[in-house]
Write an enzyme that holds these catalytic residues in place. Structure first.
Site, PDB file in Angstrom:
ATOM      1  N   ASN A  64       0.262  -1.083   5.415  1.00  0.00           N
ATOM      2  CA  ASN A  64       1.150  -0.286   6.290  1.00  0.00           C
ATOM      3  C   ASN A  64       0.501  -0.363   7.657  1.00  0.00           C
ATOM      4  OD1 ASN A  64       3.069   2.034   4.734  1.00  0.00           O
ATOM      5  ND2 ASN A  64       1.415   1.202   3.487  1.00  0.00           N
TER       6      ASN A  64
ATOM      7  N   GLU B 164      -6.318   8.796   7.415  1.00  0.00           N
ATOM      8  CA  GLU B 164      -6.813   8.346   6.098  1.00  0.00           C
ATOM      9  C   GLU B 164      -8.179   8.941   5.793  1.00  0.00           C
ATOM     10  OE1 GLU B 164      -6.043   4.494   4.409  1.00  0.00           O
ATOM     11  OE2 GLU B 164      -5.012   3.914   6.263  1.00  0.00           O
TER      12      GLU B 164
ATOM     13  N   ASN C 111      -6.950   6.120  -1.982  1.00  0.00           N
ATOM     14  CA  ASN C 111      -5.854   5.204  -1.662  1.00  0.00           C
ATOM     15  C   ASN C 111      -6.046   4.023  -2.626  1.00  0.00           C
ATOM     16  OD1 ASN C 111      -4.089   3.360  -0.547  1.00  0.00           O
ATOM     17  ND2 ASN C 111      -4.611   3.866   1.571  1.00  0.00           N
TER      18      ASN C 111
ATOM     19  N   GLU D  99       0.854  -1.201   0.000  1.00  0.00           N
ATOM     20  CA  GLU D  99       0.000   0.000   0.000  1.00  0.00           C
ATOM     21  C   GLU D  99       0.893   1.255   0.000  1.00  0.00           C
ATOM     22  OE1 GLU D  99      -1.663   0.757   3.906  1.00  0.00           O
ATOM     23  OE2 GLU D  99      -3.422   1.751   3.068  1.00  0.00           O
TER      24      GLU D  99
ATOM     25  N   CYS E 273      -4.837  -2.999   2.742  1.00  0.00           N
ATOM     26  CA  CYS E 273      -4.566  -2.913   4.178  1.00  0.00           C
ATOM     27  C   CYS E 273      -5.778  -3.192   5.069  1.00  0.00           C
ATOM     28  CB  CYS E 273      -3.921  -1.570   4.519  1.00  0.00           C
ATOM     29  SG  CYS E 273      -3.164  -1.620   6.160  1.00  0.00           S
TER      30      CYS E 273
ATOM     31  N   LYS F 222      -9.363   1.932  -2.087  1.00  0.00           N
ATOM     32  CA  LYS F 222      -9.607   1.401  -0.734  1.00  0.00           C
ATOM     33  C   LYS F 222     -10.965   1.841  -0.172  1.00  0.00           C
ATOM     34  CE  LYS F 222      -7.102   1.189   3.708  1.00  0.00           C
ATOM     35  NZ  LYS F 222      -5.861   1.648   4.369  1.00  0.00           N
TER      36      LYS F 222
HETATM   37  N1  CDV Z   1      -3.055   1.432   6.560  1.00  0.00           N
HETATM   38  C1  CDV Z   1      -3.997   0.817   7.299  1.00  0.00           C
HETATM   39  O1  CDV Z   1      -5.102   0.594   6.835  1.00  0.00           O
HETATM   40  N2  CDV Z   1      -3.620   0.471   8.551  1.00  0.00           N
HETATM   41  C2  CDV Z   1      -4.541  -0.133   9.491  1.00  0.00           C
HETATM   42  C3  CDV Z   1      -4.193   0.231  10.911  1.00  0.00           C
HETATM   43  C4  CDV Z   1      -4.414   1.674  11.163  1.00  0.00           C
HETATM   44  C5  CDV Z   1      -5.037  -0.551  11.892  1.00  0.00           C
HETATM   45  C6  CDV Z   1      -4.538  -1.656   9.362  1.00  0.00           C
HETATM   46  O2  CDV Z   1      -5.636  -2.230   9.353  1.00  0.00           O
HETATM   47  O3  CDV Z   1      -3.481  -2.263   9.349  1.00  0.00           O
END
Ligand code: CDV
Length: 309
Positions: A194, A143, A107, A47, A169, A124
């Site tokens: 991330n 975000e 994203n 990501e 993510c 996303k």
């Molecule tokens: N980049 C993300 O989506 N990170 C989230 C954190 C903030 C919980 C994740 O689900 O890994």
């Protein structure tokens, strides 16, 4: 019969704010060349690969915010990656911050075929964190300030000899993300993340960061009879530690390849897409065993259950 896709999960170590896109792309090209030496068909990057994870900062200068977004793909800076992929005949997926000509911000992840053509795009949907400044946190997770909720749903594309899907993510923690693709017969889900180890609103979860990462990806793979390739951007980025653990997971739910470092590292596995078949045809034969009418009726009858406390 087997349909083998050799995949390289291209984990990336920390990308600091001072690192230029040119430097980052050079690291990606290096990983791609390594993938070529393993005869990979496909390389999966994380990501927001091209910059540091900027939602950790409250920023007010529009110019500063804009510096983290891509207005075109490929661009002058990312062209070397596309050119090298075409030369090597490798497909890839890549996450980045997208700024559209209409000024919308997402994203985003793209799927690129072996001729370096973009054949799929996902934006996303599950945006974690918050929209307002919360100075009590060790770092922000903005975000919801910097991106809109994605407007493309979860597509599944016929590419690279299989049915390919993408999520980003936080999507991996939600069963719906996998299921929408499962219902479209997805065979391999490409996923970048991330994930800070520290969760400011719930620090008691910190010790479970890696466990929860594995739990959701392995369950999503098994329950939908699909391969999952989960790829981290990790290490200590601008003082914020992010977990690694990039994994290639079979439709059995088993992890068959995993990163051992928190740095740039390529994990390679030969993935037989036909391994999805026995799961899709038996225990998770959706047509035979799912009960969508029943689920809907229960929700309608019972209504939403109010959270406790
Ligand atoms: N980049 C993300 O989506 N990170 C989230 C954190 C903030 C919980 C994740 O689900 O890994």
């Amino acid at each position: 019969m087997s349909r083998i896709v050799t995949v390289g999960a291209a984990q990336m170590g920390a990308i600091q704010r001072a690192h230029s896109r040119r430097e980052v792309v050079a690291r990606m090209v290096e990983l791609m060349r390594e993938a070529a030496s393993h005869r990979c068909d496909l390389v999966v990057f994380p990501e927001l690969t091209l910059t540091t994870f900027f939602p950790r900062w409250w920023m007010e200068s529009q110019e500063e915010i804009d510096s983290f977004y891509e207005r075109e793909m490929p661009s002058n800076e990312t062209a070397p990656l596309f050119n090298e992929a075409a030369r090597l005949g490798i497909g890839f997926s890549l996450g980045y911050a997208e700024l559209t000509p209409e000024g919308r911000r997402f994203n985003t992840a793209i799927l690129v075929n072996k001729s370096a053509q973009i054949v799929g795009k996902y934006r996303k949907i599950h945006l974690p964190g918050h929209a307002g400044h919360e100075p009590w946190r060790a770092f922000q997770h903005l975000e919801k300030r910097y991106f809109e909720v994605g407007d493309l749903s979860w597509g599944v594309w016929n590419a690279l000899n299989g049915h390919m899907g993408m999520m980003i993510c936080n999507d991996r923690r939600w069963p719906e993300s996998y299921r929408v693709m499962g219902l479209q017969s997805v065979e391999m889900i490409l996923l970048g993340y991330n994930t800070p180890r520290h969760n400011p609103p719930a620090p008691d979860h910190d010790r479970l960061s890696e466990f929860h990462n594995q739990l959701v990806m392995q369950a999503g793979a098994y329950q939908n009879g699909t391969w999952v390739v989960g790829v981290a951007k990790c290490g200590v980025e601008e003082g914020c530690e992010m977990i690694g653990g990039s994994s290639i997971i079979a439709p059995t739910g088993e992890v068959i390849g995993q990163a051992l470092t928190q740095e740039d590292e390529l994990v390679v596995a030969r993935c037989d897409l036909d391994l999805t078949k026995s799961y899709k045809a038996t225990i998770f034969n959706f047509d035979m065993h799912r009960q969508p009418d029943h689920y809907r009726r229960i929700v309608e009858q019972r209504g939403a259950v109010a959270p406790q406390g």
